[in-house]
Design a protein around this motif. Structure first.
Motif, PDB file in Angstrom:
ATOM      1  N   PHE A 147      -4.376  -5.154  -1.432  1.00  0.00           N
ATOM      2  CA  PHE A 147      -4.764  -5.345  -2.839  1.00  0.00           C
ATOM      3  C   PHE A 147      -5.224  -6.794  -2.931  1.00  0.00           C
ATOM      4  O   PHE A 147      -4.377  -7.691  -2.896  1.00  0.00           O
ATOM      5  CB  PHE A 147      -3.576  -5.113  -3.780  1.00  0.00           C
ATOM      6  N   ARG A 157      13.446  -2.863   0.666  1.00  0.00           N
ATOM      7  CA  ARG A 157      13.593  -3.626  -0.584  1.00  0.00           C
ATOM      8  C   ARG A 157      12.416  -3.387  -1.503  1.00  0.00           C
ATOM      9  O   ARG A 157      11.338  -2.979  -1.061  1.00  0.00           O
ATOM     10  CB  ARG A 157      13.624  -5.130  -0.258  1.00  0.00           C
ATOM     11  N   SER A 158      12.610  -3.744  -2.761  1.00  0.00           N
ATOM     12  CA  SER A 158      11.555  -3.666  -3.757  1.00  0.00           C
ATOM     13  C   SER A 158      10.328  -4.461  -3.299  1.00  0.00           C
ATOM     14  O   SER A 158      10.461  -5.587  -2.823  1.00  0.00           O
ATOM     15  CB  SER A 158      12.113  -4.234  -5.066  1.00  0.00           C
ATOM     16  N   GLY A 159       9.180  -3.853  -3.390  1.00  0.00           N
ATOM     17  CA  GLY A 159       7.942  -4.545  -3.052  1.00  0.00           C
ATOM     18  C   GLY A 159       7.551  -4.463  -1.585  1.00  0.00           C
ATOM     19  O   GLY A 159       6.559  -5.067  -1.163  1.00  0.00           O
ATOM     20  N   ALA A 190      -0.194  -4.725   1.320  1.00  0.00           N
ATOM     21  CA  ALA A 190       0.965  -3.975   0.817  1.00  0.00           C
ATOM     22  C   ALA A 190       1.515  -3.055   1.898  1.00  0.00           C
ATOM     23  O   ALA A 190       2.726  -2.875   2.024  1.00  0.00           O
ATOM     24  CB  ALA A 190       0.574  -3.174  -0.413  1.00  0.00           C
ATOM     25  N   LEU A 235      -3.389  -9.363  -0.778  1.00  0.00           N
ATOM     26  CA  LEU A 235      -2.042  -8.915  -0.424  1.00  0.00           C
ATOM     27  C   LEU A 235      -2.079  -7.668   0.458  1.00  0.00           C
ATOM     28  O   LEU A 235      -2.735  -6.686   0.109  1.00  0.00           O
ATOM     29  CB  LEU A 235      -1.263  -8.596  -1.716  1.00  0.00           C
ATOM     30  N   GLY A 289       6.381  -1.926   0.039  1.00  0.00           N
ATOM     31  CA  GLY A 289       5.219  -1.080   0.304  1.00  0.00           C
ATOM     32  C   GLY A 289       5.495   0.409   0.354  1.00  0.00           C
ATOM     33  O   GLY A 289       4.598   1.210   0.630  1.00  0.00           O
ATOM     34  N   LYS A 290       6.726   0.822   0.031  1.00  0.00           N
ATOM     35  CA  LYS A 290       7.118   2.236   0.134  1.00  0.00           C
ATOM     36  C   LYS A 290       6.262   3.126  -0.762  1.00  0.00           C
ATOM     37  O   LYS A 290       5.714   4.132  -0.328  1.00  0.00           O
ATOM     38  CB  LYS A 290       8.593   2.435  -0.281  1.00  0.00           C
ATOM     39  N   THR A 291       6.185   2.730  -2.050  1.00  0.00           N
ATOM     40  CA  THR A 291       5.467   3.576  -3.002  1.00  0.00           C
ATOM     41  C   THR A 291       3.985   3.639  -2.656  1.00  0.00           C
ATOM     42  O   THR A 291       3.360   4.702  -2.750  1.00  0.00           O
ATOM     43  CB  THR A 291       5.680   3.048  -4.437  1.00  0.00           C
ATOM     44  N   THR A 292       3.432   2.518  -2.233  1.00  0.00           N
ATOM     45  CA  THR A 292       2.011   2.503  -1.865  1.00  0.00           C
ATOM     46  C   THR A 292       1.766   3.479  -0.714  1.00  0.00           C
ATOM     47  O   THR A 292       0.784   4.232  -0.724  1.00  0.00           O
ATOM     48  CB  THR A 292       1.583   1.064  -1.468  1.00  0.00           C
ATOM     49  N   GLU A 326      11.841   7.703  -5.458  1.00  0.00           N
ATOM     50  CA  GLU A 326      13.132   7.343  -6.063  1.00  0.00           C
ATOM     51  C   GLU A 326      13.569   8.428  -7.055  1.00  0.00           C
ATOM     52  O   GLU A 326      13.796   8.141  -8.237  1.00  0.00           O
ATOM     53  CB  GLU A 326      13.016   5.997  -6.800  1.00  0.00           C
TER      54      GLU A 326
END
Ligand code: ATP
Length: 379
Positions: free
Chosen positions: A31, A55-57, A36, A34, A59-62, A177
């Motif tokens: 992005f 951890r949050s951020g 991700a 960045l 890249g899991k959701t991406t 999640e």
């Protein structure tokens, strides 16, 4: 040991002949400046409940969104059941996604929410009724057909969202999640329900989680991510018992880490000298690291034993003073400060009542562990 649900004696990821159901090849997503998701390759097999954990951020959701087809990778490819799906739009993939927020339509009843996708696909009315009934029964929501989402608890909404996903009989379900909105008790119960449903239906689940206990409880395998990369992939027990880095060891549960130097290296063991310890550490499995190398030895707190009498062995014990005892009901965690200033954590099962506990604050104690319980990690 739990019985494998796979037919062959080998788990599919151990079987070189097994064909992955989902095959991600060198996925990268940027992005702007960045990165991700950074050059991720993964093979996931039919019937797995695979968790992307981190951890949050990280890249899991991406990564999940690229699998669903909601985001396009900057580079890389994805194959589902052997077919290149990289350029296939989301609605044409055999994939269904369950979101964190469940995304139920608030103005529709439970029944209408579950039927929605089937109506859009012009499935015959009779079949819609039968399938909605069957999937509401599967998620134990029969009898709730006429309710609206705001008349349901968080756990019930989650189950309806799952039914809405499964009713379309996808081959692959992606869950972002899915239990995040539930309180701890309900979450624990729903974790088991979700695993039972997944096993009954036999579809492949890929789930995103930042909760290590959840991933450990539910998954056939975990892919642990950090900063867009996959650091380690394996069954929960394997990555817990044999983490491949300090990051993974620290992420999954707590761990005692001792930096040191390899002073002896044989085919069946290594000996490590650490300034934190009076005695050397003897680790009874080989490492590919040569004598003189700086490494770290990881020992899980539940593998450290506590006693008030001096052990006799040459290795793998030390002494210190109890500085804290954290009582957690079934176990207590002892914080023992060594002469070097390092603190070791030892988890001890509370087999006797607290009043009978022999070791107390400020007691001088000895700590020891078995040679197979040390793990050599690169620094
Ligand atoms: P969380 O557990 O908080 O949901 P995550 O591991 O799922 O986190 P991602 O949502 O994949 O993380 O985000 C990875 C990185 O990419 C983050 O730094 C995030 O800010 C960034 N990112 C995600 N989506 C976009 C976007 N559309 N535009 C710009 N940056 C984005």
């Amino acid at each position: 040991m739990a019985q494998s649900k796979y037919l062959s004696n080998l788990e599919p990821w151990q079987d070189s002949k097994a064909q992955p159901y989902v095959s991600i090849k060198n996925f990268t997503k940027t992005f702007g400046g960045l990165v991700a998701v950074n050059n991720v390759s993964l093979s996931i097999y039919r019937g797995e409940l695979f968790s992307l954990l981190g951890r949050s951020g990280c890249g899991k959701t991406t990564l999940l969104r690229m699998l669903a087809g909601f985001d396009t990778p900057t580079s890389g490819k994805v194959f589902i059941d052997g077919i290149d799906m990289t350029d296939t739009p989301a609605y044409k993939r055999p994939v269904s996604m369950v979101f964190q927020s469940y995304a139920l339509f608030p103005h529709m009843t439970v029944e209408q929410n579950v039927a929605f996708g089937l109506i859009q696909d012009r499935v015959p009315k009779n079949e819609i009724r039968d399938r909605v009934d069957a999937y509401l029964e599967l998620v134990q929501m029969s009898g709730y057909e006429r309710r609206k989402p705001d008349q349901l608890s968080g756990g019930e909404r989650q189950r309806v969202a799952l039914a809405r996903s499964l009713v379309k009989q996808p081959k692959l379900v992606l869950l972002d999640e899915p239990l995040a909105a539930l309180d701890k008790k309900l979450r624990e119960r729903t974790q088991l329900e979700l695993v039972n449903i997944q096993e009954k239906v036999g579809v492949t689940f890929i789930m995103v989680s930042h909760d290590q206990e959840e991933a450990m409880t539910m998954s056939s395998r975990i892919g642990l991510m950090n900063e867009g990369r996959i650091l380690q992939v394996g069954p929960p027990t394997e990555i817990y018992e044999y983490p491949n880095s300090k990051y993974v060891a620290n992420f999954l549960g707590s761990v005692n880490l001792f930096d040191g130097i390899i002073v002896e290296e044989e085919s069946d063991h290594v000996v490590v000298k650490s300034t934190a310890m009076e005695k050397n550490l003897y680790v009874s499995h080989s490492s590919s690291v040569p004598v003189g190398a700086q490494i770290s030895v990881a020992i899980r707190p539940e593998k450290v034993m506590l006693t008030d009498s001096r052990p006799t062995g040459e290795h793998n014990w030390t002494s210190g003073v109890v500085k804290d005892i954290v009582y957690l009901g079934d176990v207590s965690i002892y914080h023992v400060k060594l002469r070097s200033g390092t603190t070791i954590f030892a988890t001890v099962a509370n087999l006797v009542r607290a009043a009978e506990r022999p070791i107390q604050w400020e007691d001088e104690v000895f700590l020891y562990w078995r040679p197979e319980n040390g793990i050599i990690l690169a620094i």
